[in-house]
Design a protein around this motif. Structure first.
Motif, PDB file in Angstrom:
ATOM      1  N   ARG A 198       9.649   3.442 -12.271  1.00 50.09           N
ATOM      2  CA  ARG A 198       8.675   4.305 -12.933  1.00 50.09           C
ATOM      3  C   ARG A 198       8.664   5.737 -12.395  1.00 50.09           C
ATOM      4  NH1 ARG A 198       6.172  -0.076 -10.910  1.00 50.09           N
ATOM      5  NH2 ARG A 198       5.274  -0.643 -12.905  1.00 50.09           N
ATOM      6  N   THR A 224      -4.288   0.862 -13.987  1.00 50.96           N
ATOM      7  CA  THR A 224      -5.322   0.846 -15.032  1.00 50.96           C
ATOM      8  C   THR A 224      -6.405  -0.195 -14.733  1.00 50.96           C
ATOM      9  OG1 THR A 224      -4.179  -0.846 -16.308  1.00 50.96           O
ATOM     10  CG2 THR A 224      -3.615   1.451 -16.785  1.00 50.96           C
ATOM     11  N   THR A 244      -4.557  -5.645 -15.058  1.00 49.34           N
ATOM     12  CA  THR A 244      -4.029  -6.903 -14.492  1.00 49.34           C
ATOM     13  C   THR A 244      -5.109  -7.608 -13.674  1.00 49.34           C
ATOM     14  OG1 THR A 244      -1.875  -5.819 -14.365  1.00 49.34           O
ATOM     15  CG2 THR A 244      -2.082  -7.923 -13.246  1.00 49.34           C
TER      16      THR A 244
HETATM   17  O1  LIG Z   1      -3.650  -1.929 -12.864  1.00 52.39           O
HETATM   18  P1  LIG Z   1      -2.507  -2.186 -13.796  1.00 52.39           P
HETATM   19  O2  LIG Z   1      -2.265  -1.020 -14.715  1.00 52.39           O
HETATM   20  O3  LIG Z   1      -2.663  -3.471 -14.559  1.00 52.39           O
HETATM   21  O4  LIG Z   1      -1.157  -2.265 -12.939  1.00 52.39           O
HETATM   22  C1  LIG Z   1      -1.015  -3.074 -11.824  1.00 52.39           C
HETATM   23  C2  LIG Z   1       0.136  -3.990 -11.942  1.00 52.39           C
HETATM   24  O5  LIG Z   1       1.332  -3.299 -12.223  1.00 52.39           O
HETATM   25  C3  LIG Z   1       2.327  -3.646 -11.274  1.00 52.39           C
HETATM   26  O6  LIG Z   1       3.122  -4.641 -11.709  1.00 52.39           O
HETATM   27  P2  LIG Z   1       4.313  -4.418 -12.750  1.00 52.39           P
HETATM   28  O7  LIG Z   1       4.074  -5.313 -13.892  1.00 52.39           O
HETATM   29  O8  LIG Z   1       4.521  -2.991 -13.076  1.00 52.39           O
HETATM   30  O9  LIG Z   1       5.527  -4.985 -11.990  1.00 52.39           O
HETATM   31  P3  LIG Z   1       6.101  -4.652 -10.552  1.00 52.39           P
HETATM   32  O10 LIG Z   1       5.109  -5.180  -9.566  1.00 52.39           O
HETATM   33  O11 LIG Z   1       7.370  -5.407 -10.547  1.00 52.39           O
HETATM   34  O12 LIG Z   1       6.290  -3.160 -10.456  1.00 52.39           O
HETATM   35  C4  LIG Z   1       1.536  -4.082 -10.050  1.00 52.39           C
HETATM   36  O13 LIG Z   1       2.244  -4.949  -9.198  1.00 52.39           O
HETATM   37  C5  LIG Z   1       0.322  -4.714 -10.631  1.00 52.39           C
HETATM   38  O14 LIG Z   1       0.539  -6.080 -10.869  1.00 52.39           O
END
Ligand SMILES: O=P(O)(O)OC[C@H]1O[C@H](OP(=O)(O)OP(=O)(O)O)[C@H](O)[C@@H]1O
Ligand SMILES: Nc1ncnc2c1ncn2[C@@H]1O[C@H](COP(=O)(O)OP(=O)(O)OP(=O)(O)O)[C@@H](O)[C@H]1O
Length: 231
Positions: A12, A182, A185
């Protein structure tokens, strides 16, 4: 001496990191094809670009194998012991924002602060026959926050390398330490952030390895100024 700048090779932060150098008047070109892991800065034969993953960049800065790197502050503070002694955060770049947070199940209605969590941790063995378990990949930041900052010693870290937010529902841990941007998750997994549970507000940074040779090198100061002037 060639100056080496490490930039994210994927993920990213990749595009924003290159764009910063473009704006700083240091446009980056890949050497060879698009998939090459080496680059250079147009017009500066003595600057080399190494494309690495975000966490490798933190490690290479600590080892002094690169002079500068663009990576997340979370990865620097997690990856390096006593990070400020080894590296300097030259500039916060305004992208890659994410908070490293302590989150507990929403149904823990009487747990809103680290002090409340400390009470839970103290009673945990008596109630459940084991220590409170924290799922995270942020070992160092978790230990600093729990043990050094809040005096909570009774817990066990369960290493989680992915889908950390799912660990409590899956019975692998009781609470988590992870990044959120955000918050969606966390919400989807019925977790809430403690009111004093933000361990670090992270973003992408330009980071410099502390090397004595830098002090007398005007090219180092030029790179620092050029990037700071874009902000
Ligand atoms: O607050 P949010 O916007 O929901 O983002 C948070 C989520 O994003 C990332 O995972 P991602 O799915 O990007 O995968 P990664 O951990 O492999 O980077 C991170 O590990 C969290 O799980
Ligand atoms: N929503 C998000 N999820 C995960 N990381 C994020 C998020 N927002 C910003 N970041 C930041 O992005 C950096 C990690 O980037 P990314 O996940 O692209 O790296 P990566 O290439 O997967 O690295 P590595 O493979 O070494 O883990 C971290 O510094 C993190 O704080």
């Amino acid at each position: 001496m060639t100056i080496t700048i490490a930039l994210p090779s994927k993920g990213r932060m990749k595009d924003d990191a290159s764009a910063i150098f473009e704006r700083a008047g240091l446009p980056i070109v890949a050497v060879g094809n698009d998939r090459s892991y080496r680059g250079r800065v147009e017009g500066h034969e003595d600057i080399e670009i190494a494309f690495l993953s975000a966490s490798e960049i933190a490690r290479e800065l600590g080892a002094g194998a690169v002079d500068f790197g663009v990576t997340g502050e979370d990865l620097v503070r997690e990856g390096l012991v006593d990070a400020d002694r080894q590296v300097e955060i030259v500039a916060r770049l305004g992208f890659g924002h994410a908070d490293v947070v302590v989150a507990v199940p929403e149904i823990w209605l009487d747990v809103d602060t680290m002090a409340d969590l400390g009470d839970v941790a103290a009673d945990f063995r008596a109630r459940h026959g084991r220590r409170l378990q924290i799922a995270t990949k942020y070992w160092r930041l978790t230990q600093q926050h729990f043990s050094s900052q809040h005096g909570i010693q009774l817990y066990r870290i369960v290493e989680s390398l992915g889908a950390t937010e799912g660990a409590p529902a899956a019975g692998q841990a009781d609470i988590i330490v992870d990044i959120t941007s955000t918050g969606s998750t966390l919400r989807a997994n019925h977790l809430k952030i403690l009111s004093d549970g933000v361990i670090l507000k992270s973003q992408a940074c330009l980071v410099r390895a502390r090397k004595s040779a830098h002090e007398s090198d005007p090219r180092i100061a030029h790179i620092v100024d050029a990037v700071r002037n874009t902000l």
